[in-house]
Structures are given as structure tokens and as C-alpha cells.
Design an enzyme around this catalytic site. Structure first.
Site: not given
Length: 313
Positions: A42, A190, A265
């Protein structure tokens, strides 16, 4: 990576207890194969340029494209898939800016509202977006967006996109039929958040695996730091944390070698107990994908097929 700590400029004040990303990750002991894709990361802001959404559930630290690309190069990653962060709502500007700045080395996954126009979807496609994300975590969204997702899935199918879905393992029973009915592939964040205190051969995770087996479902074997109960302590070697997650990830890789993806992540939103060393996350890879062939599929071949189809490395 730069040791400069992340900051969040006024008027945005970080959520109390928010943990900033790990500023000095170690150098991985495992060498990633050429062409490795970080398929789940992100960007946050920076807030002074890309304000956070008024309806956000949290206010993060700044973690922009420059820091992401520095991490990419430090770890030996070649490409990124940048997933729209919930703190930016449906304003994809920060994500699109990072994709544009990557010079072809990134793709995007957007968040869009049900009333998004076809022209906007085409613009996003031209900008490098290849999917949309829907969040089914009840602590992060107010309602399960089934109707909106079903309508949008029909509209993005001609673009060749997919949907990224994020849910808790306990909620899969009521969602599985819906996901597999969509006209586009679901990509599960995930591993569907398994309960790692259970057995990877137990009924809950077996149900998840049978769901994956039903159709064209992709699975991210990501976020051991988010799933682990044993935590970052090295239980079987100084670079081997999150031991309790390994059997689950390894089983997914072994059963579905052609449809698994991996990602960092970064910058690890909403963690409350510790912030992972991204170098150690890379060193998890050979523990869950134990052969060179498995590693190449997980890190290179699969994400290239999904996000850069037909493109040669």
C-alpha cells in the site's frame, strides 16, 4: 532504506497507538528470484499531498511511493501491486500516482463506488489498475457490500480485471457461494485469515481450501505477522519468526501452486503489538515455498500472469 522516521503532517494526527513502518529492515538472507513481484502493498499519502478520507476508520503515518520503492530495491523486488488503502476511501490518487511513478513496474488495485462511471473504469485501466478491492471485515466496514460487488463485477469483467476480497475465516461459510458466482476471479487476501491456533488439517482451513478448489480463486500467502499468535520471536532460528503460520501457507502453496501470490503488506496497517522487519518477511518465503519451482511460481510466474499477462521479463 532511509532511517528517517515517517511523519504525518497537520491536520492529520495518527490514530493513537499507530505503529509506524520498520524504518531499517534487515537485508534478507534469501535471494528473491529475478522478476519477483510484491503482490500486496500500500501507500499512505503523504497526507499533505493526498489527504486521507473523511470517512476513514484510522489515520496512518505517511508512507508514500518513495519509501515503497526504496523498500522494493532494498529487498530485491522487481515489481509491486499497490492495493488501495482504506484510509484513502475511493480516492485512488495516491495509489495511481505511485503506479505512474513506477515506470511500468507497478499495477494497482482500486476502490470504487457503485456509481463509478464506465469512463472512469477505462481511465483506471489505462492507468494500470487491474482489479478492485472489497473489504468484508466487520471492524473496518459498516456493511457487507455484496450487491455493490456483484454489480461492479459484471462491469469490470470486460476489462479482464479481478476482485480482491478480504474477510475473516469464520465468515467464509456465508460468502463462499457468492464469491464463486462472480464473473471475475476472486483474489483472497492473507489466506482468508485462518485461525493458526487450529490445525491446517482442521475443518475450518479445509473448508477454505475446498473453496479455493471450486474455481478460479487466487490466494495471497501473505501477512504472517498479522495472523501469527507466536509472534515475531524466533522459535527455530534467528531469522524464522511466525512459525505457527508456516504450515498453513505451505499447504496452500503445495495444493495450489499455480494460483498463489506473495506480498509484504507494507506499510502494515493496523498492527498493534509489533511492526515486522520486512527483511524477515522475505526470509519466510523458502519456508512456505520450499522448492525453486514453487518459489518461481509464487513470486514471478503467477503474479505476472495475473497483472502483466503476455509480458516478457
Amino acid at each position: 532504506m532511509s532511517p528517517t522516521p515517517p511523519t504525518t503532517p497537520a491536520p492529520f494526527t495518527k490514530t493513537p497507538g499507530w505503529l509506524d513502518w520498520y524504518a531499517n529492515p534487515s537485508r534478507p538472507a534469501f535471494t528473491l528470484p529475478p522478476g519477483t513481484v510484491d503482490a500486496h502493498c500500500h501507500v499512505f499519502g503523504p497526507g499533505a499531498r493526498f489527504p486521507y478520507a473523511p470517512e476513514r476508520k484510522y489515520t496512518p503515518c505517511d508512507a508514500g511511493r518513495d519509501e515503497l520503492f526504496a523498500l522494493r530495491d532494498h529487498l530485491g523486488v522487481s515489481r509491486n501491486v499497490i492495493v488501495q488503502a482504506t484510509c484513502h476511501g475511493a480516492d485512488n490518487s495516491a495509489m495511481l500516482d505511485a503506479v505512474a511513478a513506477s515506470q511500468g513496474r507497478a499495477r494497482g488495485v482500486a476502490t470504487v463506488r457503485p456509481d463509478v462511471t464506465d469512463a472512469e473504469l477505462r481511465r483506471l485501466d489505462d492507468a494500470g489498475v487491474r482489479g478492485i478491492r472489497f473489504n468484508f471485515l466487520k471492524r473496518l466496514v459498516d456493511a457487507a457490500p455484496k450487491d455493490a460487488l456483484a454489480a461492479l463485477a459484471k462491469r469490470i469483467a470486460p476489462l479482464g480485471w479481478h476482485v480482491v476480497v478480504y474477510f475473516e475465516a469464520a465468515d467464509l461459510a456465508e460468502l463462499a457461494d457468492f464469491f464463486t458466482s462472480l464473473p471475475v476471479p476472486p483474489v483472497v487476501d492473507h489466506m482468508g485469515r485462518p485461525d493458526v491456533t487450529d490445525s491446517p488439517d482442521g475443518p475450518e482451513f479445509t473448508r477454505f481450501l475446498r473453496f479455493v478448489d471450486r474455481g478460479e480463486v487466487w490466494v495471497k500467502v501473505s501477512c504472517p505477522e498479522r495472523l501469527s499468535v507466536s509472534g515475531p520471536a524466533a522459535l527455530d532460528g534467528e531469522r524464522h519468526p511466525y512459525t505457527d503460520v508456516v504450515p498453513f501457507a505451505r499447504r496452500v502453496v503445495e495444493e495450489f501452486p499455480e494460483s498463489v501470490l506473495w506480498g509484504t503488506d507494507w506499510p502494515h496497517p493496523n498492527l498493534t503489538d509489533h511492526m515486522p522487519d520486512d527483511g524477515l518477511l522475505v526470509d519466510q518465503v523458502p519456508r512456505v515455498a520450499v522448492t525453486a519451482a514453487q518459489q518461481h511460481r509464487l513470486l514471478v510466474a503467477n503474479p505476472m500472469r495475473l497483472y502483466w499477462p503476455g509480458e516478457q521479463l
